[in-house]
Design a protein around this motif. Structure first.
Motif, PDB file in Angstrom:
ATOM      1  N   PHE A 136      18.282 -64.239 -11.900  1.00 55.85           N
ATOM      2  CA  PHE A 136      18.138 -64.158 -10.448  1.00 55.85           C
ATOM      3  C   PHE A 136      18.070 -62.701 -10.039  1.00 55.85           C
ATOM      4  CE2 PHE A 136      20.774 -68.250 -10.597  1.00 55.85           C
ATOM      5  CZ  PHE A 136      19.640 -69.048 -10.658  1.00 55.85           C
ATOM      6  N   ARG A 137      17.098 -62.364  -9.205  1.00 57.27           N
ATOM      7  CA  ARG A 137      16.893 -60.994  -8.762  1.00 57.27           C
ATOM      8  C   ARG A 137      16.650 -60.946  -7.251  1.00 57.27           C
ATOM      9  NH1 ARG A 137      18.584 -60.592 -13.096  1.00 57.27           N
ATOM     10  NH2 ARG A 137      17.748 -59.523 -14.935  1.00 57.27           N
ATOM     11  N   LEU A 138      17.072 -59.843  -6.626  1.00 56.41           N
ATOM     12  CA  LEU A 138      16.697 -59.541  -5.255  1.00 56.41           C
ATOM     13  C   LEU A 138      15.751 -58.346  -5.312  1.00 56.41           C
ATOM     14  CD1 LEU A 138      19.985 -59.869  -3.138  1.00 56.41           C
ATOM     15  CD2 LEU A 138      18.280 -61.606  -3.701  1.00 56.41           C
ATOM     16  N   ALA A 139      14.528 -58.552  -4.868  1.00 54.60           N
ATOM     17  CA  ALA A 139      13.531 -57.475  -4.834  1.00 54.60           C
ATOM     18  C   ALA A 139      13.570 -56.816  -3.470  1.00 54.60           C
ATOM     19  CB  ALA A 139      12.140 -58.036  -5.113  1.00 54.60           C
ATOM     20  N   VAL A 140      13.881 -55.520  -3.440  1.00 51.91           N
ATOM     21  CA  VAL A 140      13.945 -54.763  -2.190  1.00 51.91           C
ATOM     22  C   VAL A 140      12.617 -54.032  -2.014  1.00 51.91           C
ATOM     23  CG1 VAL A 140      15.177 -52.986  -0.899  1.00 51.91           C
ATOM     24  CG2 VAL A 140      16.443 -54.482  -2.472  1.00 51.91           C
ATOM     25  N   GLU A 141      11.814 -54.509  -1.095  1.00 51.22           N
ATOM     26  CA  GLU A 141      10.512 -53.898  -0.842  1.00 51.22           C
ATOM     27  C   GLU A 141      10.629 -52.915   0.318  1.00 51.22           C
ATOM     28  OE1 GLU A 141       7.600 -57.508  -2.371  1.00 51.22           O
ATOM     29  OE2 GLU A 141       7.811 -57.154  -0.218  1.00 51.22           O
ATOM     30  N   THR A 142      10.032 -51.749   0.148  1.00 55.61           N
ATOM     31  CA  THR A 142      10.189 -50.689   1.141  1.00 55.61           C
ATOM     32  C   THR A 142       8.853 -50.293   1.757  1.00 55.61           C
ATOM     33  OG1 THR A 142      10.020 -48.991  -0.592  1.00 55.61           O
ATOM     34  CG2 THR A 142      12.223 -49.763  -0.016  1.00 55.61           C
ATOM     35  N   GLY A 143       8.934 -49.691   2.948  1.00 57.91           N
ATOM     36  CA  GLY A 143       7.755 -49.215   3.651  1.00 57.91           C
ATOM     37  C   GLY A 143       7.451 -47.770   3.345  1.00 57.91           C
ATOM     38  N   ASP A 144       6.506 -47.192   4.075  1.00 58.37           N
ATOM     39  CA  ASP A 144       6.066 -45.822   3.838  1.00 58.37           C
ATOM     40  C   ASP A 144       7.180 -44.801   4.062  1.00 58.37           C
ATOM     41  OD1 ASP A 144       3.542 -46.721   3.214  1.00 58.37           O
ATOM     42  OD2 ASP A 144       2.745 -46.433   5.235  1.00 58.37           O
ATOM     43  N   ALA A 145       8.113 -45.131   4.933  1.00 60.48           N
ATOM     44  CA  ALA A 145       9.211 -44.209   5.216  1.00 60.48           C
ATOM     45  C   ALA A 145      10.427 -44.477   4.348  1.00 60.48           C
ATOM     46  CB  ALA A 145       9.607 -44.302   6.692  1.00 60.48           C
ATOM     47  N   GLY A 146      10.294 -45.409   3.387  1.00 61.77           N
ATOM     48  CA  GLY A 146      11.402 -45.722   2.510  1.00 61.77           C
ATOM     49  C   GLY A 146      12.326 -46.786   3.054  1.00 61.77           C
ATOM     50  N   VAL A 148      13.653 -50.509   4.349  1.00 60.54           N
ATOM     51  CA  VAL A 148      13.521 -51.850   3.797  1.00 60.54           C
ATOM     52  C   VAL A 148      12.599 -52.685   4.687  1.00 60.54           C
ATOM     53  CG1 VAL A 148      14.740 -53.997   3.238  1.00 60.54           C
ATOM     54  CG2 VAL A 148      15.772 -51.789   2.673  1.00 60.54           C
ATOM     55  N   LYS A 149      11.541 -53.208   4.087  1.00 57.81           N
ATOM     56  CA  LYS A 149      10.616 -54.073   4.811  1.00 57.81           C
ATOM     57  C   LYS A 149      10.994 -55.542   4.648  1.00 57.81           C
ATOM     58  CE  LYS A 149       7.433 -52.804   6.660  1.00 57.81           C
ATOM     59  NZ  LYS A 149       7.277 -52.367   8.078  1.00 57.81           N
ATOM     60  N   ARG A 150      11.339 -55.921   3.438  1.00 59.47           N
ATOM     61  CA  ARG A 150      11.831 -57.269   3.199  1.00 59.47           C
ATOM     62  C   ARG A 150      12.574 -57.305   1.870  1.00 59.47           C
ATOM     63  NH1 ARG A 150       7.085 -61.539   1.226  1.00 59.47           N
ATOM     64  NH2 ARG A 150       6.319 -60.325  -0.556  1.00 59.47           N
ATOM     65  N   VAL A 151      13.409 -58.328   1.717  1.00 59.78           N
ATOM     66  CA  VAL A 151      14.125 -58.572   0.475  1.00 59.78           C
ATOM     67  C   VAL A 151      13.773 -59.990   0.042  1.00 59.78           C
ATOM     68  CG1 VAL A 151      16.366 -58.692  -0.681  1.00 59.78           C
ATOM     69  CG2 VAL A 151      16.000 -57.030   1.158  1.00 59.78           C
ATOM     70  N   VAL A 152      13.351 -60.125  -1.207  1.00 55.74           N
ATOM     71  CA  VAL A 152      12.893 -61.416  -1.723  1.00 55.74           C
ATOM     72  C   VAL A 152      13.816 -61.875  -2.837  1.00 55.74           C
ATOM     73  CG1 VAL A 152      10.989 -62.665  -2.815  1.00 55.74           C
ATOM     74  CG2 VAL A 152      10.505 -60.838  -1.163  1.00 55.74           C
ATOM     75  N   PHE A 153      14.286 -63.121  -2.730  1.00 58.14           N
ATOM     76  CA  PHE A 153      15.047 -63.725  -3.824  1.00 58.14           C
ATOM     77  C   PHE A 153      14.062 -64.268  -4.857  1.00 58.14           C
ATOM     78  CE2 PHE A 153      16.617 -67.478  -5.984  1.00 58.14           C
ATOM     79  CZ  PHE A 153      17.831 -67.039  -6.511  1.00 58.14           C
ATOM     80  N   LEU A 154      14.300 -63.912  -6.121  1.00 54.00           N
ATOM     81  CA  LEU A 154      13.443 -64.365  -7.218  1.00 54.00           C
ATOM     82  C   LEU A 154      14.281 -65.078  -8.267  1.00 54.00           C
ATOM     83  CD1 LEU A 154      11.368 -61.096  -7.809  1.00 54.00           C
ATOM     84  CD2 LEU A 154      10.546 -63.168  -6.680  1.00 54.00           C
ATOM     85  N   ALA A 155      13.789 -66.215  -8.717  1.00 53.68           N
ATOM     86  CA  ALA A 155      14.308 -66.855  -9.922  1.00 53.68           C
ATOM     87  C   ALA A 155      13.204 -66.729 -10.955  1.00 53.68           C
ATOM     88  CB  ALA A 155      14.661 -68.311  -9.669  1.00 53.68           C
ATOM     89  N   LEU A 156      13.453 -65.969 -12.003  1.00 56.58           N
ATOM     90  CA  LEU A 156      12.455 -65.685 -13.025  1.00 56.58           C
ATOM     91  C   LEU A 156      12.944 -66.208 -14.369  1.00 56.58           C
ATOM     92  CD1 LEU A 156      11.858 -61.954 -11.999  1.00 56.58           C
ATOM     93  CD2 LEU A 156      10.483 -63.927 -11.303  1.00 56.58           C
ATOM     94  N   ARG A 157      12.007 -66.595 -15.210  1.00 50.43           N
ATOM     95  CA  ARG A 157      12.395 -67.118 -16.511  1.00 50.43           C
ATOM     96  C   ARG A 157      11.588 -66.450 -17.625  1.00 50.43           C
ATOM     97  NH1 ARG A 157      15.242 -71.693 -17.898  1.00 50.43           N
ATOM     98  NH2 ARG A 157      14.996 -72.635 -15.821  1.00 50.43           N
ATOM     99  N   GLY A 158      12.323 -65.999 -18.633  1.00 51.30           N
ATOM    100  CA  GLY A 158      11.703 -65.459 -19.834  1.00 51.30           C
ATOM    101  C   GLY A 158      11.174 -64.055 -19.684  1.00 51.30           C
ATOM    102  N   GLU A 159      10.733 -63.483 -20.791  1.00 55.42           N
ATOM    103  CA  GLU A 159      10.226 -62.115 -20.815  1.00 55.42           C
ATOM    104  C   GLU A 159       8.939 -61.966 -20.006  1.00 55.42           C
ATOM    105  OE1 GLU A 159       9.791 -60.907 -24.836  1.00 55.42           O
ATOM    106  OE2 GLU A 159      11.944 -60.898 -25.267  1.00 55.42           O
ATOM    107  N   GLU A 160       8.221 -63.071 -19.845  1.00 54.92           N
ATOM    108  CA  GLU A 160       6.987 -63.011 -19.060  1.00 54.92           C
ATOM    109  C   GLU A 160       7.251 -63.101 -17.571  1.00 54.92           C
ATOM    110  OE1 GLU A 160       7.830 -67.351 -19.758  1.00 54.92           O
ATOM    111  OE2 GLU A 160       8.016 -65.463 -20.850  1.00 54.92           O
ATOM    112  N   GLY A 161       8.504 -63.404 -17.179  1.00 57.71           N
ATOM    113  CA  GLY A 161       8.868 -63.446 -15.766  1.00 57.71           C
ATOM    114  C   GLY A 161       8.227 -64.585 -15.000  1.00 57.71           C
ATOM    115  N   ARG A 162       8.226 -65.760 -15.590  1.00 53.33           N
ATOM    116  CA  ARG A 162       7.649 -66.912 -14.898  1.00 53.33           C
ATOM    117  C   ARG A 162       8.452 -67.223 -13.632  1.00 53.33           C
ATOM    118  NH1 ARG A 162       8.277 -70.230 -18.579  1.00 53.33           N
ATOM    119  NH2 ARG A 162       9.771 -71.732 -17.764  1.00 53.33           N
TER     120      ARG A 162
END
Length: 219
Positions: A136-146, A148-162
């Motif tokens: 489980f990961r939280l991706a912190v996406e940022t704008g041009d000024a650094g 936070v634009k949005r935070v996305v919850f991700l459930a990823l599986r395996g080395e390929e990141g499915r």
């Protein structure tokens, strides 16, 4: 392009994976991350040599601190810390989660690397074979000024990141980020830009500092 971005967004929600991953809890964690990044941006000092790299490191440290302080204070009884090192792992009612700054659709290899303690804790939280290769990961996406634009919850599986769950977290109005503080140190051309032409209070502070450090005339 990674396979994570090639996968269609999953209709599953975080709480479908584990009831501990409730919307209000994820939103609280995301706001703490945003608060840490905003504090780092507000304290950035280009006159002293701050650049995108130094501010990025500070933003990561400040965001970790926000989560750790909230956990220690008992503000959120469900929040805990599993690993306080630079691999930082926090817990939502025993479920391990990590965060990173970057495009939620393009998690890199470092993001997909799972710590042994994380895998063990996830096995305790989920049990069975359901946790095999899951993270489980939280991706912190940022704008041009650094900021936070949005935070996305991700459930990823395996080395390929499915992708098994891709869910933008509702942050609410302002997300706890002092926009004026971000603008004070914003500019173009850097991932976490620091303005060479600062405005308002920042300009005044820089001017005062230069006057204080300037050599005094000999009378």
């Amino acid at each position: 392009m990674s396979s994570a971005s090639a996968e269609p967004a999953s209709p599953r929600r975080p709480w479908d994976l584990h009831p501990a991953l409730a919307e209000e809890r994820l939103a609280a964690a995301a706001r703490l991350l945003a608060r840490g990044r905003a504090d780092a941006l507000a304290l950035a000092d280009p006159w002293a040599g701050d650049d995108a790299w130094s501010v990025g490191c500070r933003a990561y440290a400040f965001s970790k601190h926000q989560l750790a302080r909230a956990a220690e204070s008992g503000r959120y009884p469900w929040l805990g810390i599993l690993d306080e090192t630079h691999h930082f792992i926090f817990l939502i009612e025993g479920v391990p989660v990590r965060f990173f700054r970057g495009d939620a659709e393009e998690p890199n290899k470092r993001t997909l690397r799972q710590q042994e303690s994380e895998a063990e804790q996830l096995a305790l939280a989920l049990g069975g074979d359901a946790m095999e290769g899951l993270m489980f990961r939280l991706a912190v996406e940022t704008g041009d000024a650094g900021e936070v634009k949005r935070v996305v919850f991700l459930a990823l599986r395996g080395e390929e990141g499915r992708v098994e769950c891709f869910w933008p977290i509702p942050l609410g109005e302002g997300a706890g980020v002092p926009v004026e503080a971000v603008r004070r140190n914003s500019g173009g051309g850097l991932q976490l830009p620091l303005s060479a032409a600062m405005r308002g209070p920042a300009r005044l502070e820089a001017s005062t500092r230069r006057r204080r450090l300037a050599p005094k005339p000999v009378l």
